[in-house]
Design a protein around this motif. Structure first.
Motif: not given
Length: 120
Positions: A8-15, A61-63, A84-86
């Motif tokens: 786990g970690g911190l990522v920007q949206a779309g990452g 469905g959400s993923v 494509s993280l949100k």
């Protein structure tokens, strides 16, 4: 069976991020493996599961289309590739192992969870 989740970690949206779940013993032939997540103030929800014997996968469905579950039998490790993280994917992610009649699985073994934070 002991499970250890990581990645786990911190990522920007779309990452993207890849989570790992290492099992203490060989699980692929005996257990279905799943990933769940719990966001702050929300109940834990199902993300994805895999039945190794038939190669079947079940995605929420959400993923679907963004997350992929896979495994390495030699390493007793399950992976969750998240693309494509949100921001709404932000949660503590847990891996689990269980048995049952696919796709209805009773998960008896749980990892400790790994935090995923997606910034907008």
């Amino acid at each position: 069976v002991q499970l250890q989740a990581s990645g786990g970690g911190l990522v920007q949206a779309g990452g993207s991020l890849r989570l790992s779940c290492a099992a203490s013993e060989r699980t692929f032939s005996n257990y279905a493996m799943g990933w769940f997540r719990q966001a702050p103030g929300k109940e834990r929800e199902f993300v994805v599961a895999i039945n190794w014997s038939g190669g079947m996968r079940n995605y929420a469905g959400s993923v679907k289309g963004r997350f992929t579950i896979s495994g390495d039998n030699a390493k007793n490790t399950v992976y969750l590739q998240m693309n494509s993280l949100k921001p709404e994917d932000t949660a503590v992610y847990y891996c689990a192992a269980g048995q049952g009649s696919w796709p209805v699985i009773r998960y008896d073994y749980w990892g400790q969870g790994t935090q995923v934070t997606v910034s907008s």
